[in-house]
Write an enzyme that holds these catalytic residues in place. Structure first.
Site, PDB file in Angstrom:
ATOM      1  N   GLU A   1      14.360  15.883   9.329  1.00 43.81           N
ATOM      2  CA  GLU A   1      15.501  16.351  10.112  1.00 43.81           C
ATOM      3  C   GLU A   1      16.252  15.151  10.671  1.00 43.81           C
ATOM      4  O   GLU A   1      15.654  14.302  11.344  1.00 43.81           O
ATOM      5  CB  GLU A   1      15.040  17.244  11.259  1.00 43.81           C
ATOM      6  CG  GLU A   1      14.351  18.533  10.823  1.00 43.81           C
ATOM      7  CD  GLU A   1      12.923  18.314  10.386  1.00 43.81           C
ATOM      8  OE1 GLU A   1      12.516  18.896   9.356  1.00 43.81           O
ATOM      9  OE2 GLU A   1      12.215  17.541  11.052  1.00 43.81           O
ATOM     10  N   HIS A   6       0.854  -1.188   0.000  1.00 42.08           N
ATOM     11  CA  HIS A   6       0.000   0.000   0.000  1.00 42.08           C
ATOM     12  C   HIS A   6       0.889   1.238   0.000  1.00 42.08           C
ATOM     13  O   HIS A   6       1.899   1.283   0.720  1.00 42.08           O
ATOM     14  CB  HIS A   6      -0.909  -0.022   1.233  1.00 42.08           C
ATOM     15  CG  HIS A   6      -1.898   1.086   1.279  1.00 42.08           C
ATOM     16  ND1 HIS A   6      -1.565   2.368   1.674  1.00 42.08           N
ATOM     17  CD2 HIS A   6      -3.228   1.127   0.982  1.00 42.08           C
ATOM     18  CE1 HIS A   6      -2.630   3.142   1.619  1.00 42.08           C
ATOM     19  NE2 HIS A   6      -3.651   2.412   1.205  1.00 42.08           N
ATOM     20  N   ASP A  25      -2.022   5.819  -6.393  1.00 45.58           N
ATOM     21  CA  ASP A  25      -2.370   6.755  -5.313  1.00 45.58           C
ATOM     22  C   ASP A  25      -1.081   7.186  -4.631  1.00 45.58           C
ATOM     23  O   ASP A  25      -0.194   6.364  -4.383  1.00 45.58           O
ATOM     24  CB  ASP A  25      -3.288   6.062  -4.301  1.00 45.58           C
ATOM     25  CG  ASP A  25      -3.925   7.036  -3.321  1.00 45.58           C
ATOM     26  OD1 ASP A  25      -3.796   8.253  -3.535  1.00 45.58           O
ATOM     27  OD2 ASP A  25      -4.531   6.571  -2.342  1.00 45.58           O
ATOM     28  N   ALA A  26      -0.954   8.454  -4.323  1.00 46.06           N
ATOM     29  CA  ALA A  26       0.217   8.935  -3.601  1.00 46.06           C
ATOM     30  C   ALA A  26       0.209   8.385  -2.179  1.00 46.06           C
ATOM     31  O   ALA A  26      -0.843   8.149  -1.586  1.00 46.06           O
ATOM     32  CB  ALA A  26       0.240  10.466  -3.577  1.00 46.06           C
ATOM     33  N   ARG A  64       0.207   7.993   7.645  1.00 47.43           N
ATOM     34  CA  ARG A  64      -1.203   8.166   7.311  1.00 47.43           C
ATOM     35  C   ARG A  64      -2.030   6.921   7.631  1.00 47.43           C
ATOM     36  O   ARG A  64      -3.201   6.846   7.301  1.00 47.43           O
ATOM     37  CB  ARG A  64      -1.336   8.537   5.831  1.00 47.43           C
ATOM     38  CG  ARG A  64      -2.610   9.298   5.525  1.00 47.43           C
ATOM     39  CD  ARG A  64      -2.534  10.100   4.252  1.00 47.43           C
ATOM     40  NE  ARG A  64      -2.159   9.322   3.075  1.00 47.43           N
ATOM     41  CZ  ARG A  64      -1.991   9.839   1.865  1.00 47.43           C
ATOM     42  NH1 ARG A  64      -2.173  11.137   1.675  1.00 47.43           N
ATOM     43  NH2 ARG A  64      -1.634   9.091   0.851  1.00 47.43           N
ATOM     44  N   LYS A  90      11.325  10.619  20.387  1.00 54.76           N
ATOM     45  CA  LYS A  90       9.991  11.119  20.055  1.00 54.76           C
ATOM     46  C   LYS A  90       8.960  10.282  20.807  1.00 54.76           C
ATOM     47  O   LYS A  90       8.770   9.098  20.518  1.00 54.76           O
ATOM     48  CB  LYS A  90       9.719  11.029  18.557  1.00 54.76           C
ATOM     49  CG  LYS A  90      10.318  12.164  17.739  1.00 54.76           C
ATOM     50  CD  LYS A  90      11.806  12.061  17.572  1.00 54.76           C
ATOM     51  CE  LYS A  90      12.327  13.094  16.584  1.00 54.76           C
ATOM     52  NZ  LYS A  90      13.802  13.102  16.517  1.00 54.76           N
ATOM     53  N   ASP A  97       0.888   4.191   1.350  1.00 54.75           N
ATOM     54  CA  ASP A  97       1.221   4.772   2.648  1.00 54.75           C
ATOM     55  C   ASP A  97       2.182   3.878   3.424  1.00 54.75           C
ATOM     56  O   ASP A  97       3.093   4.355   4.115  1.00 54.75           O
ATOM     57  CB  ASP A  97      -0.041   5.001   3.481  1.00 54.75           C
ATOM     58  CG  ASP A  97      -0.934   6.082   2.903  1.00 54.75           C
ATOM     59  OD1 ASP A  97      -0.411   7.005   2.254  1.00 54.75           O
ATOM     60  OD2 ASP A  97      -2.165   5.996   3.083  1.00 54.75           O
ATOM     61  N   LYS A 127      -5.614  -4.477   0.565  1.00 57.66           N
ATOM     62  CA  LYS A 127      -6.268  -4.077   1.816  1.00 57.66           C
ATOM     63  C   LYS A 127      -7.115  -5.225   2.341  1.00 57.66           C
ATOM     64  O   LYS A 127      -7.614  -6.055   1.571  1.00 57.66           O
ATOM     65  CB  LYS A 127      -7.174  -2.861   1.605  1.00 57.66           C
ATOM     66  CG  LYS A 127      -6.472  -1.544   1.334  1.00 57.66           C
ATOM     67  CD  LYS A 127      -7.504  -0.417   1.248  1.00 57.66           C
ATOM     68  CE  LYS A 127      -6.836   0.937   1.127  1.00 57.66           C
ATOM     69  NZ  LYS A 127      -7.834   2.038   1.143  1.00 57.66           N
ATOM     70  N   ASP A 177       5.867  10.271  20.676  1.00 55.30           N
ATOM     71  CA  ASP A 177       4.807   9.722  19.829  1.00 55.30           C
ATOM     72  C   ASP A 177       4.994   8.222  19.671  1.00 55.30           C
ATOM     73  O   ASP A 177       4.017   7.462  19.652  1.00 55.30           O
ATOM     74  CB  ASP A 177       4.846  10.368  18.435  1.00 55.30           C
ATOM     75  CG  ASP A 177       4.178  11.724  18.413  1.00 55.30           C
ATOM     76  OD1 ASP A 177       3.405  12.019  19.328  1.00 55.30           O
ATOM     77  OD2 ASP A 177       4.442  12.496  17.476  1.00 55.30           O
TER      78      ASP A 177
END
Length: 423
Positions: A58, A17, A265-266, A271, A296, A19, A182, A298
């Site tokens: 970065e 996929h 698809d980009a 995402r 990080k 993404d 998918k 996250d």
């Protein structure tokens, strides 16, 4: 009282996929830098589209990494090679890079964060130097007893179907498949428990012809038959809850899926954060994982929150548990910790929250050191985070990940059973 019934649906995607291509490229770059220089600061973002991959972000490190080569090798291993790439090829695609160093303002906050923290041994305070959080934000961790890996059943099944779809392609069992695909699974719940499989949806990219036949009706009928036989049935072979006579199968419901991947698809790093975690069954703080080094939060704090929630469920303190942790940039200690057992706890959420604070150190430096998040790529042959970048970061049984361990469950159970309000 009538039983409460509802359907819950989660999706997953294959490594082809667009993404997920980006996630894997970003994490492959992270793996390379951490293998050569474990102290590297990496924030690598990737986007792909027809004939092109762009890496930006970065990065601060004492080592050199041939980023374009990492990008091409990752695309090749996914399967975008020549004709099988369906219009996207690792050799011919353009690879662009735009990399800066980490902001000195962010680096300063991460490198030196001084805090005042209660010493558990006494009531006095001590000032200690810690790695500060790389950003502010909220992270969630979740676990439940629906599956052996303590993940919600819909996302667990969706991941297994997507992974099997890639395996039958790579092993040439279904050699007409292409990398993009998918999966989606709808599970019927009765009184909060999984009861049956309502719908299974699989969309898979494929060659424009099969066995020399270009008739689309023949192609789609063949794909449906093969997907049920070689993908769906093996995935459910040993499951207690299986598809029944009322289960609906939607295989390539669009009727044709030839143009796919970055040509169709980009793609963009980060995402698919719901695919990466709990399939929507739990809340999400919004931060992505891939391409980010462990400073990080996250990433690192989301892993730690999963670890906490899983140990709580493994200890039998609750049937399901969600943990929220929040941070401020440059500050080591979490701003807040929240526990929610959704009414399934054998003990109060307040008590469990106290046990969390007592048994888990959620400062970024402590998380990094406990899980060895900087050293894992080198210990795994230079590829660790890239493996997580498809088929989920949580609940993985095919990879030895430290946040899936339940080594604190026995301690939590003992403390909970013997605890008084002074805990």
């Amino acid at each position: 009282m009538a039983s409460k019934r509802f359907l819950f649906t989660s999706e997953s995607v294959t490594e082809g996929h667009p993404d997920k291509v980006c996630d894997q490229i970003s994490d492959a770059i992270l793996d390379e830098f951490l293998t050569k220089d474990p102290k590297s600061r990496v924030a690598a973002e990737t986007t792909v589209t027809t004939g092109m991959a762009l890496v930006c972000g970065e990065i601060t490190s004492d080592c050199y990494v041939d980023i374009p080569q990492v990008v091409r090798n990752t695309i090749k291993n996914i399967g975008y090679v020549g004709r099988e790439g369906g219009g996207f090829d690792y050799k011919t695609c353009a690879v662009l890079t735009s990399i800066d160093e980490q902001s000195s303002d962010i680096a300063g906050g991460v490198n030196k964060a001084f805090e005042t923290r209660d010493n558990n041994a006494n009531t006095s305070t001590m000032e200690t130097e810690n790695i500060g959080a790389g950003d502010q934000g909220i992270m969630f961790g979740f676990a439940c007893n629906e599956t052996p890996e303590m993940m919600p059943l819909p996302i667990s099944l969706a991941h297994r179907l997507a992974l099997k779809l890639s395996q039958v392609r790579k092993n040439n069992i279904l050699n007409y498949l292409r990398p993009d695909g998918k999966s989606q699974v709808s599970v019927e719940y009765v009184d909060g428990k999984p009861s049956r499989i309502d719908t299974i949806l699989i969309s898979t990219q494929h060659d424009p012809e099969i066995d020399g036949n270009q008739d689309n009706k023949y192609i789609q009928e063949r794909i449906k038959k093969d997907i049920i036989k070689y993908v769906i049935e093996p995935v459910f072979e040993n499951d207690i809850i299986k598809p029944d006579e009322s289960t609906k199968y939607l295989i390539n419901p669009s009727g044709r899926f030839v143009i796919g991947g970055p040509q169709g698809d980009a793609g963009l790093t980060g995402r698919k954060i719901i695919v990466d975690t709990y399939g929507g069954y739990s809340r999400h703080g919004g931060g992505a994982f891939s391409g980010k080094d462990p400073t990080k939060v996250d990433r690192s704090a989301a892993y730690a929150a999963r670890y906490v929630a899983k140990n709580i469920v493994a200890a039998g303190l609750a049937e399901k548990c969600e943990i929220e942790v929040s941070y401020a940039i440059g500050v080591a200690e979490p701003v807040s910790i929240m526990v929610d057992t959704f009414g399934t706890g054998k003990f109060s959420d307040d008590l469990i929250e106290k046990l969390v604070s007592k048994n888990f150190d959620l400062r970024p430096a402590s998380i990094i050191n406990q899980f060895d998040l900087r050293g894992l790529p080198a210990k795994n042959g230079g590829k660790f985070y890239q493996k997580l970048a498809a088929y989920g970061h949580m609940g993985r049984l095919d990879i030895d990940v430290p946040w899936e361990k339940t080594d604190k469950a026995a301690t939590l159970k003992e403390q909970a059973e013997n605890c008084c309000c002074s805990c």
